[in-house]
Design a protein around this motif. Structure first.
Motif, PDB file in Angstrom:
ATOM      1  N   LYS A 214       1.365  -1.092  -0.028  1.00 13.06           N
ATOM      2  CA  LYS A 214      -0.042  -0.103   0.087  1.00 13.06           C
ATOM      3  C   LYS A 214       1.249   1.290  -0.281  1.00 13.06           C
ATOM      4  CE  LYS A 214      -3.879   1.757   1.638  1.00 13.06           C
ATOM      5  NZ  LYS A 214      -5.098   1.366   2.690  1.00 13.06           N
ATOM      6  N   GLN A 215       1.957   1.147   0.778  1.00 15.44           N
ATOM      7  CA  GLN A 215       2.970   2.146   0.892  1.00 15.44           C
ATOM      8  C   GLN A 215       3.724   2.241  -0.454  1.00 15.44           C
ATOM      9  OE1 GLN A 215       5.092   0.897   4.432  1.00 15.44           O
ATOM     10  NE2 GLN A 215       4.168   2.716   5.415  1.00 15.44           N
ATOM     11  N   ILE A 216       3.646   1.464  -1.638  1.00 12.76           N
ATOM     12  CA  ILE A 216       4.913   1.438  -2.170  1.00 12.76           C
ATOM     13  C   ILE A 216       3.142   2.295  -3.448  1.00 12.76           C
ATOM     14  CG2 ILE A 216       5.387   0.326  -4.136  1.00 12.76           C
ATOM     15  CD1 ILE A 216       6.619  -1.698  -1.973  1.00 12.76           C
ATOM     16  N   GLU A 217       2.579   1.434  -3.336  1.00 13.32           N
ATOM     17  CA  GLU A 217       1.520   2.167  -4.792  1.00 13.32           C
ATOM     18  C   GLU A 217       1.472   3.829  -4.001  1.00 13.32           C
ATOM     19  OE1 GLU A 217      -1.343   2.261  -7.463  1.00 13.32           O
ATOM     20  OE2 GLU A 217       0.410   0.799  -7.014  1.00 13.32           O
ATOM     21  N   LYS A 218       1.162   3.523  -2.639  1.00 16.00           N
ATOM     22  CA  LYS A 218       1.146   5.936  -2.634  1.00 16.00           C
ATOM     23  C   LYS A 218       2.094   6.547  -2.979  1.00 16.00           C
ATOM     24  CE  LYS A 218      -1.264   8.103   1.396  1.00 16.00           C
ATOM     25  NZ  LYS A 218      -1.375   8.009   2.585  1.00 16.00           N
ATOM     26  N   GLN A 219       3.502   5.791  -3.099  1.00 12.68           N
ATOM     27  CA  GLN A 219       4.606   6.831  -2.947  1.00 12.68           C
ATOM     28  C   GLN A 219       4.796   5.977  -4.856  1.00 12.68           C
ATOM     29  OE1 GLN A 219       7.222   7.836  -1.967  1.00 12.68           O
ATOM     30  NE2 GLN A 219       8.073   8.591  -3.685  1.00 12.68           N
ATOM     31  N   ARG A 220       4.291   5.663  -5.750  1.00 13.20           N
ATOM     32  CA  ARG A 220       4.485   5.283  -6.465  1.00 13.20           C
ATOM     33  C   ARG A 220       3.764   6.640  -7.646  1.00 13.20           C
ATOM     34  NH1 ARG A 220       6.999   5.351 -11.708  1.00 13.20           N
ATOM     35  NH2 ARG A 220       5.486   4.909 -13.602  1.00 13.20           N
ATOM     36  N   LYS A 221       2.452   7.120  -7.124  1.00  9.16           N
ATOM     37  CA  LYS A 221       1.082   7.859  -7.017  1.00  9.16           C
ATOM     38  C   LYS A 221       1.565   8.979  -7.287  1.00  9.16           C
ATOM     39  CE  LYS A 221      -3.333   4.986  -6.080  1.00  9.16           C
ATOM     40  NZ  LYS A 221      -4.512   4.797  -5.605  1.00  9.16           N
ATOM     41  N   ARG A 222       2.648   9.267  -5.813  1.00  9.05           N
ATOM     42  CA  ARG A 222       2.564  10.442  -5.988  1.00  9.05           C
ATOM     43  C   ARG A 222       3.945  11.094  -6.105  1.00  9.05           C
ATOM     44  NH1 ARG A 222       2.169   9.564   0.218  1.00  9.05           N
ATOM     45  NH2 ARG A 222       4.342   8.575  -0.209  1.00  9.05           N
ATOM     46  N   GLU A 223       5.096   9.691  -7.435  1.00 12.37           N
ATOM     47  CA  GLU A 223       5.756  10.489  -8.098  1.00 12.37           C
ATOM     48  C   GLU A 223       5.140  10.676  -9.386  1.00 12.37           C
ATOM     49  OE1 GLU A 223       7.904   6.824  -8.013  1.00 12.37           O
ATOM     50  OE2 GLU A 223       9.627   6.366  -6.173  1.00 12.37           O
ATOM     51  N   LEU A 224       4.256   9.429  -9.280  1.00 11.65           N
ATOM     52  CA  LEU A 224       3.328   9.635 -11.425  1.00 11.65           C
ATOM     53  C   LEU A 224       2.985  11.056 -11.209  1.00 11.65           C
ATOM     54  CD1 LEU A 224       2.128   6.226 -11.865  1.00 11.65           C
ATOM     55  CD2 LEU A 224       3.551   7.427 -12.763  1.00 11.65           C
ATOM     56  N   LYS A 225       2.181  11.995 -10.183  1.00 11.64           N
ATOM     57  CA  LYS A 225       1.468  12.984  -9.674  1.00 11.64           C
ATOM     58  C   LYS A 225       2.481  13.927 -10.493  1.00 11.64           C
ATOM     59  CE  LYS A 225      -0.965  15.984  -7.598  1.00 11.64           C
ATOM     60  NZ  LYS A 225      -1.938  16.331  -5.894  1.00 11.64           N
ATOM     61  N   GLN A 226       3.784  13.574  -9.764  1.00 10.30           N
ATOM     62  CA  GLN A 226       4.964  15.200 -10.199  1.00 10.30           C
ATOM     63  C   GLN A 226       5.023  14.773 -10.989  1.00 10.30           C
ATOM     64  OE1 GLN A 226       6.239  16.748  -7.199  1.00 10.30           O
ATOM     65  NE2 GLN A 226       7.841  17.675  -9.153  1.00 10.30           N
ATOM     66  N   GLN A 227       5.640  13.683 -12.161  1.00  8.34           N
ATOM     67  CA  GLN A 227       6.225  14.341 -13.197  1.00  8.34           C
ATOM     68  C   GLN A 227       5.144  14.448 -13.864  1.00  8.34           C
ATOM     69  OE1 GLN A 227       6.363   9.867 -14.366  1.00  8.34           O
ATOM     70  NE2 GLN A 227       8.163   9.102 -12.250  1.00  8.34           N
ATOM     71  N   TRP A 228       3.528  13.694 -14.054  1.00  6.71           N
ATOM     72  CA  TRP A 228       3.087  14.610 -14.771  1.00  6.71           C
ATOM     73  C   TRP A 228       2.713  16.456 -14.484  1.00  6.71           C
ATOM     74  CZ3 TRP A 228      -1.398  17.764 -13.580  1.00  6.71           C
ATOM     75  CH2 TRP A 228      -2.484  18.206 -14.761  1.00  6.71           C
ATOM     76  N   GLN A 229       3.097  16.840 -13.318  1.00  5.58           N
ATOM     77  CA  GLN A 229       3.090  18.228 -12.856  1.00  5.58           C
ATOM     78  C   GLN A 229       4.129  18.789 -13.245  1.00  5.58           C
ATOM     79  OE1 GLN A 229       3.066  17.957  -8.765  1.00  5.58           O
ATOM     80  NE2 GLN A 229       0.560  18.479  -8.237  1.00  5.58           N
ATOM     81  N   GLU A 230       4.858  18.366 -13.953  1.00  7.81           N
ATOM     82  CA  GLU A 230       6.296  18.897 -14.285  1.00  7.81           C
ATOM     83  C   GLU A 230       6.401  18.957 -15.933  1.00  7.81           C
ATOM     84  OE1 GLU A 230       9.696  16.673 -13.443  1.00  7.81           O
ATOM     85  OE2 GLU A 230       9.404  17.349 -11.295  1.00  7.81           O
TER      86      GLU A 230
END
Length: 99
Positions: A4-20
């Motif tokens: 669950k923590q890994i998935e949450k971290q992955r979602k944050r990374e994807l969101k950051q990449q999208w924003q960039e």
């Protein structure tokens, strides 16, 4: 870390990449240098305090001429695409993209 923590971290990374990526695309779309937008917003703010908005882009065009922008029509089209249909809307709707 659990799954669950890994998935949450992955979602944050994807969101950051999208924003960039969105920021990069926005910067590439600018029809003039970012510094000229700051000049435009500051001058418009001063003009609108004095004269108010006549619901045209006349002050915007006047300021762009004054700061020697060559592709004024392209800038005005870009401003409209980002919600700046008149001088006051340039400040209300477009300036927030630069904050």
């Amino acid at each position: 870390m659990n799954d669950k923590q890994i998935e949450k971290q992955r979602k944050r990374e994807l969101k950051q990449q999208w924003q960039e990526e969105q920021q990069r695309l926005f910067e590439e779309s600018l029809p003039m240098e970012r510094a000229f937008f700051t000049q435009l917003f500051d001058a418009l703010d001063e003009q609108l305090e004095i004269c108010g908005c006549d619901h045209t882009s006349s002050k915007t065009v006047e300021i762009l001429n004054r700061i020697d922008i060559k592709n004024i029509e392209g800038v005005v089209v870009w401003l409209r695409e980002h919600g700046g249909y008149c001088d006051c809307e340039v400040l209300w709707n477009v300036e927030e993209y630069f904050e």
